[in-house]
Enzyme design. Structure first.
Site, PDB file in Angstrom:
ATOM      1  CG  HIS A  74     -43.409 -38.177  88.434  1.00  0.00           C
ATOM      2  ND1 HIS A  74     -42.984 -38.365  87.143  1.00  0.00           N
ATOM      3  CD2 HIS A  74     -43.257 -39.368  89.068  1.00  0.00           C
ATOM      4  CE1 HIS A  74     -42.607 -39.626  87.004  1.00  0.00           C
ATOM      5  NE2 HIS A  74     -42.763 -40.254  88.153  1.00  0.00           N
ATOM      6  CG  HIS A  94     -36.255 -43.865  91.765  1.00  0.00           C
ATOM      7  ND1 HIS A  94     -37.495 -43.880  91.207  1.00  0.00           N
ATOM      8  CD2 HIS A  94     -35.517 -44.746  91.021  1.00  0.00           C
ATOM      9  CE1 HIS A  94     -37.520 -44.713  90.170  1.00  0.00           C
ATOM     10  NE2 HIS A  94     -36.324 -45.257  90.051  1.00  0.00           N
ATOM     11  CG  ASP A 153     -43.172 -43.410  95.996  1.00  0.00           C
ATOM     12  OD1 ASP A 153     -43.430 -44.617  95.964  1.00  0.00           O
ATOM     13  OD2 ASP A 153     -42.232 -42.894  95.379  1.00  0.00           O
TER      14      ASP A 153
END
Ligand code: ACO
Length: 442
Positions: free
Chosen positions: A321, A282, A377
């Site tokens: 994702h 995460h 990210d």
């Protein structure tokens, strides 16, 4: 809930019936179940039984791949089209035109603020940026190499002991006070954690500065009487906070809702959410991306690395994702933002490795077939590093931005009459009843 029937209604031409007809082949019974928003209620399946004393049919959905746990008006994502909207507004517009505090207001209140509302909101948050002096003692108690996210999670939980009245979660004014306090204080806690790790004195908030600039001040001020960050860098950080502000029912938002559903105080619930964010799958992924780029080290090592990923030996961090299967719109904004930052700071040499990694991965069948694209990210860490944040601070930066989203999700949960304490079911697969066996007989 509808009763079992012998025959299912079949729609005559042009007529649309919003029900699902289920035949239980064990009994031959037909059930008609209402459909709303392309969804059936899992509890409507409970009427499906073989014997009257049976518990009834459940759904099995590990990792909640296809289960809606709430109705929400906060964030909309279309993962196939790469769409992200907060309260209806496209993320691209918010990132370009808003400040983080304006977006935080939008998430919490549901509408963009007027100028006067934004001033009042900003004042309320800014007057709550200071933390109790005892907080420093908690920080001092951590080992010198404690991970800042561990310190952050613990100090958010500790806040609950300073504000016992936050337990009055049905009181809207108490809830709003918590919102001001948490959004106001998280940058201070985050900066204190970083300063502790660096063995540097804590810097108090400077309430003349805006949200992101003040955070940079608390992070990096040394001996200057007044710290004024480069406005391009402060703006970039503010945009990163906006991009991370909410993402509907992800792992940490679900933790916030699950823990909050026990009616615990919001500080404790948010500590749980931040703990969920800490994980490498995460919010911890931004840190892992940087470590991965460091490990790869040079472009010529990329093919070998990709081979390891395809052989299942490791994951390409910052890729993939649960929801986005086309592109992550936040990643596209961050890529552009990186150019603005690098103009000021100089180019992060790892960018070339990241770009090459992305190029190779996006042309490779393994990633194409699985619809794996760079997520938020993948590039954010390169900007954080250019802003001089230590790598282990990256998930903490994510948590600062996400605080407004967690609080919006928590408020919505408390005001939703359909919600109760979260309590999933299980399918028990353990041993049947058996009798205790004394040691000598085992
Ligand atoms: N690298 C290599 N393979 C991957 C990756 C990856 N980053 N992500 C998924 N896959 C593969 C899986 O091995 C699986 O392959 P298989 O069908 O052959 O078994 C397939 O793609 C589907 O993956 P799942 O793990 O089932 O997808 P899920 O939706 O459960 O996971 C997740 C999503 C956790 C984000 C995953 O893509 C991942 O681990 N990514 C790397 C970590 C990361 O960047 N996390 C940040 C997410 S964004 C955020 O939280 C803010």
């Amino acid at each position: 809930m509808l009763q079992p029937s012998e025959t299912a209604k079949s729609p005559s031409q042009g007529q649309k019936i919003d029900t699902l007809t289920v035949t239980d082949n064990r009994t031959g019974k037909l059930y008609e179940i209402p459909i709303e928003n392309d969804t059936i209620k899992a509890t409507d399946l409970r009427q499906i039984k073989v014997q009257p004393e049976d518990f009834g049919m459940m759904t099995y959905d590990p990792a909640f791949m296809n289960t809606a746990a709430c109705k929400s008006k906060i964030t909309f994502i279309d993962g196939d089209k790469g769409i992200l909207r907060y309260r209806g507004y496209p993320i691209e517009q918010l990132a370009e035109k808003c400040t983080y505090l304006e977006v935080a207001y939008l998430l919490i209140h549901g509408e963009l603020p007027t100028k006067a509302e934004l001033e009042e909101w900003t004042k309320n948050i800014t007057t709550h940026t200071f933390v109790h002096e005892s907080m420093k003692k908690f920080m001092d108690g951590f080992h010198y190499d404690a991970h800042p996210m561990g310190m952050f999670v613990s100090s958010v939980a500790a806040l609950s002991t300073f504000y016992p009245s936050a337990k009055k979660i049905d009181d809207p004014s108490e809830r709003m006070l918590t919102v001001y306090r948490l959004i106001g204080k998280v940058p201070t806690l985050a900066a204190f954690a970083a300063r502790h790790s660096a063995g540097m004195p804590y810097i108090h908030p400077d309430n003349d500065l805006n949200y992101a600039a003040n955070f940079l001040n608390m992070m990096f001020r040394i001996a200057e009487p007044k710290y004024t960050p480069n406005p391009v860098l402060a703006h970039a950080l503010d945009v990163l906070f906006i991009l991370h502000a909410d993402h509907e029912q992800n792992c940490s938002a679900s933790a916030m809702r699950n823990v909050g559903s026990s009616r615990v105080d919001p500080y404790s619930a948010m500590a749980a959410a931040a703990a969920a964010l800490y994980g490498p799958l995460h919010g911890g992924a931004n840190e892992e991306v940087l470590r991965m780029l460091d490990e790869i080290g040079s472009k010529d090592k990329i093919p070998g690395f990709i081979k390891d990923v395809k052989d299942g030996k490791r994951r390409l961090m910052g890729f993939g994702h649960r929801v986005y299967k086309n592109f992550d719109p936040r990643a596209s904004i961050i890529k552009k933002l990186a150019d603005q930052v690098f103009e000021v700071t100089g180019r992060n040499p790892k960018l070339d490795i990241a770009l090459e990694l992305e190029r190779i991965a996006l042309a490779d069948d393994y990633f194409i077939k699985r619809k794996l694209y760079p997520n938020v990210d993948f590039y954010s860490g390169l900007i954080y590093q250019a802003l001089r944040f230590p790598v282990d601070m990256f998930p903490v930066l994510f948590a600062i931005g996400r605080t407004s989203g967690w609080l919006a999700q928590w408020q919505e949960l408390l005001q939703d009459p359909e919600q109760k304490i979260a309590r999933p079911r299980q399918i028990y697969t353990g041993p049947k009843r058996r009798d205790y066996v004394p040691f000598e007989k085992r």
